[in-house]
Design an enzyme around this catalytic site. Structure first.
Site, PDB file in Angstrom:
ATOM      1  N   SER A 159      49.537  -1.423  41.522  1.00  0.00           N
ATOM      2  CA  SER A 159      49.874  -0.900  40.451  1.00  0.00           C
ATOM      3  C   SER A 159      49.616  -1.343  39.248  1.00  0.00           C
ATOM      4  O   SER A 159      50.400  -1.855  38.551  1.00  0.00           O
ATOM      5  CB  SER A 159      51.431  -0.472  40.419  1.00  0.00           C
ATOM      6  N   ARG A 174      42.643  -5.596  34.309  1.00  0.00           N
ATOM      7  CA  ARG A 174      43.697  -6.477  33.649  1.00  0.00           C
ATOM      8  C   ARG A 174      44.919  -6.389  34.511  1.00  0.00           C
ATOM      9  O   ARG A 174      45.424  -5.250  34.863  1.00  0.00           O
ATOM     10  CB  ARG A 174      43.677  -5.914  32.340  1.00  0.00           C
ATOM     11  N   ASP A 212      50.343   3.396  42.176  1.00  0.00           N
ATOM     12  CA  ASP A 212      51.808   4.245  42.282  1.00  0.00           C
ATOM     13  C   ASP A 212      51.743   5.348  41.970  1.00  0.00           C
ATOM     14  O   ASP A 212      52.629   6.512  42.529  1.00  0.00           O
ATOM     15  CB  ASP A 212      52.727   3.154  42.069  1.00  0.00           C
TER      16      ASP A 212
HETATM   17  C1  BGC Z   1      49.957  -0.268  35.178  1.00  0.00           C
HETATM   18  C2  BGC Z   1      49.813   1.147  36.193  1.00  0.00           C
HETATM   19  C3  BGC Z   1      51.106   1.716  36.745  1.00  0.00           C
HETATM   20  C4  BGC Z   1      52.281   1.680  36.010  1.00  0.00           C
HETATM   21  C5  BGC Z   1      53.665   1.946  36.857  1.00  0.00           C
HETATM   22  C6  BGC Z   1      51.356   0.000  34.444  1.00  0.00           C
HETATM   23  O1  BGC Z   1      51.795  -1.341  33.974  1.00  0.00           O
HETATM   24  O2  BGC Z   1      48.888  -0.535  34.685  1.00  0.00           O
HETATM   25  O3  BGC Z   1      48.821   1.039  37.283  1.00  0.00           O
HETATM   26  O4  BGC Z   1      50.787   2.865  37.555  1.00  0.00           O
HETATM   27  O5  BGC Z   1      52.502   0.286  35.344  1.00  0.00           O
HETATM   28  O6  BGC Z   1      53.773   0.803  37.455  1.00  0.00           O
END
Ligand code: BGC
Length: 493
Positions: A159, A174, A212
């Site tokens: 995620s 990133r 996620d």
């Molecule tokens: C990430 C996402 C993720 C979200 C929730 C963010 O910091 O960049 O990819 O879906 O957090 O977990």
């Protein structure tokens, strides 16, 4: 009784977190324009990442899959048996990720740790299968003369923002949420995991790469009642983000010629990465506390929406506001004869307030705020806080969380408007997960309230159904591994 000095000052601070209707509206307008930009090119605030998932499930999918989930404070390994009737069985294990693996010069140790967890999960829960296969693989290496059935297909819920190029390929753009491992940026996420798994000769193939939010969308579609198609999957937890079903022809940056994605459904799930909405702060609020938080973060200037919305940051904003008031001699917050904050209080530790503290104080309805005082003692070693102190802290915590919910409404509403889903006659379903929606009292109510204030939503807010989708990262990942394994898109309804 008139409010005492600490409460007065606190109410002034709380008001700094007000987000009036016109600012919400400007947020929606800007979100719409940043969505359009992200559809046309790469390198924008809203990444609008193609996920290569071309439709959502309908509950009839079947099979046994593995899933792992890296994305917050814990690492989870699970096996999921999809029963094909909208239900599933899930076995899981969870471990906290050691801090020194989250911020490290190299990704190797982290992925080795993840593979080890998969190994011990298989040993514990799928031993019959595991022992024989691993013994053989260790003797002869990981060449693929074994029948495919011997290999578990694994959905990898990762995620963080990933530039995805197929259902199981993608490079890390990133890190977010406090992770910082420089040499992983630009690397293929599935390969990093597959390599570590191969080192241990495990019978596991990383079949799908899953955000996620996409997992949440899939899980909600698989389990949600009735015929209503789920439109958005969103996380309001440690981080925040949303994914939604988009028409392929609007995703102009994707060259669909010869791409497997250009299939019959003509739609694709898009991972917006809305955590980085408006990094240049053209519409987002920016209090002194937001500025302090950003300056002290591992990624200043990035994830500016997330830093105002998600669980990892709300506690820190509150901590900075409390410390600001405690230092101000006229505000008299947490002061007796001297300060009530002992020098070893976690209030002095950056990131020392967990969002659960905000949920606890918000839920406190006792007349003298006894629970808030107890939490101040338990979490921060602050004893003898007055009722005014407790009310002051409650008011600021409330304002920070309400602002977060109102900002969240901007993202959800913009997507419903942009996709025109809000204009159909049907119920519009949104699957959500994360500690804020699960535990913060009335978080979803505040989102809905703000939605009603938005042009193009208004009364139509009643058509929107927002439901928790538990285990999205497990079940959703399994569903996507299933699609990847079968090599076809799930049918659209
Ligand atoms: C990430 C996402 C993720 C979200 C929730 C963010 O910091 O960049 O990819 O879906 O957090 O977990």
């Amino acid at each position: 009784m008139a409010p005492g000095p600490s409460l007065d000052a606190a109410l002034r601070v709380a008001r700094e977190f007000d987000l009036p209707s016109d600012q919400v509206q400007r947020g929606v307008d800007e979100f719409l324009s940043q969505m359009a930009e992200g559809m046309a090119k790469n390198g924008t605030n809203l990444s609008q990442i193609p996920t290569y998932v071309t439709s959502v499930p309908n509950g009839t999918e079947k099979g046994l899959y593995l899933a792992v989930d890296l994305g917050g404070t814990n690492f989870r390994v699970c096996s999921i048996n999809l029963r094909g009737d909208s239900t599933f069985d899930l076995t899981q294990s969870k471990v906290a990720i050691p801090r020194d693996l989250m911020v490290a010069p190299s990704y190797k140790e982290l992925f080795k740790f993840l593979a080890k967890q998969v190994e011990s999960f298989l040993e514990t829960h799928h031993n019959e299968h595991f022992e024989a296969t691993v013994r053989r693989r260790r003797l002869t290496g990981t060449t693929d003369e074994y029948r495919r059935e011997e290999i578990f297909d694994l959905g990898f819920t990762f995620s963080f923002p990933v530039h995805q190029t197929s259902i199981n390929r993608g490079t890390l753009i990133r890190w977010t949420k406090g992770f910082d491992i420089p040499d992983a940026v630009g690397q293929d996420v599935c390969l990093m995991l597959q390599d570590a798994i191969n080192e241990l000769h495990l019978p596991v193939r990383v079949a799908a790469l899953v955000n996620d939010t996409v997992g949440t969308l899939m899980a909600r579609s698989y389990t949600s009642p009735g015929k209503t198609e789920t439109v958005i999957g969103a996380i309001f937890g440690t981080g925040t983000n949303g994914a939604y079903v988009e028409k392929l022809n609007r995703l102009t940056k994707l060259n669909t010629k010869g791409e497997p994605a250009a299939d019959a459904t003509q739609q694709m799930v898009i991972n917006t990465e809305w955590g980085s909405f408006d990094n240049n702060l053209s519409v987002l609020p920016n209090t002194l506390y937001d500025q302090q938080l950003d300056a002290a973060s591992v990624n200043p200037g990035i994830q500016m929406f997330e830093k105002r919305v998600s669980g990892m940051f709300l506690g820190e904003i509150l901590r900075l506001a409390i410390l600001g008031l405690a230092k101000d001699a006229t505000a008299r917050l947490l002061r007796g004869d001297g300060t009530l904050i002992p020098t070893d209080s976690p209030l002095y530790t950056p990131w020392g307030i967990d969002t659960s503290f905000l949920s606890v104080i918000e839920a406190d309805t006792t007349s003298d705020l006894a629970e808030t005082k107890a939490a101040l003692f338990e979490h921060f070693k602050v004893s003898n806080a007055s009722t005014d102190d407790a009310q002051a802290i409650q008011a600021i915590g409330h304002a920070i969380a309400k602002r977060s919910a109102r900002l969240s409404a901007i993202a959800l509403a913009a997507i419903l408007i942009d996709t025109k889903r809000i204009d159909t006659d049907e119920t519009v379903d949104i699957g959500v997960d994360g500690s804020l929606v699960e535990f913060y009292p009335k978080f979803v109510d505040y989102i809905r309230e703000a939605m009603r204030e938005i042009k193009g939503i208004g009364e139509k807010e009643k058509k929107v159904r927002i439901g928790i989708a538990k285990d999205g990262s497990g079940v959703g990942a399994a569903l996507i591994a299933l699609v990847a394994h079968k090599g076809y898109a799930i049918e659209s309804r």
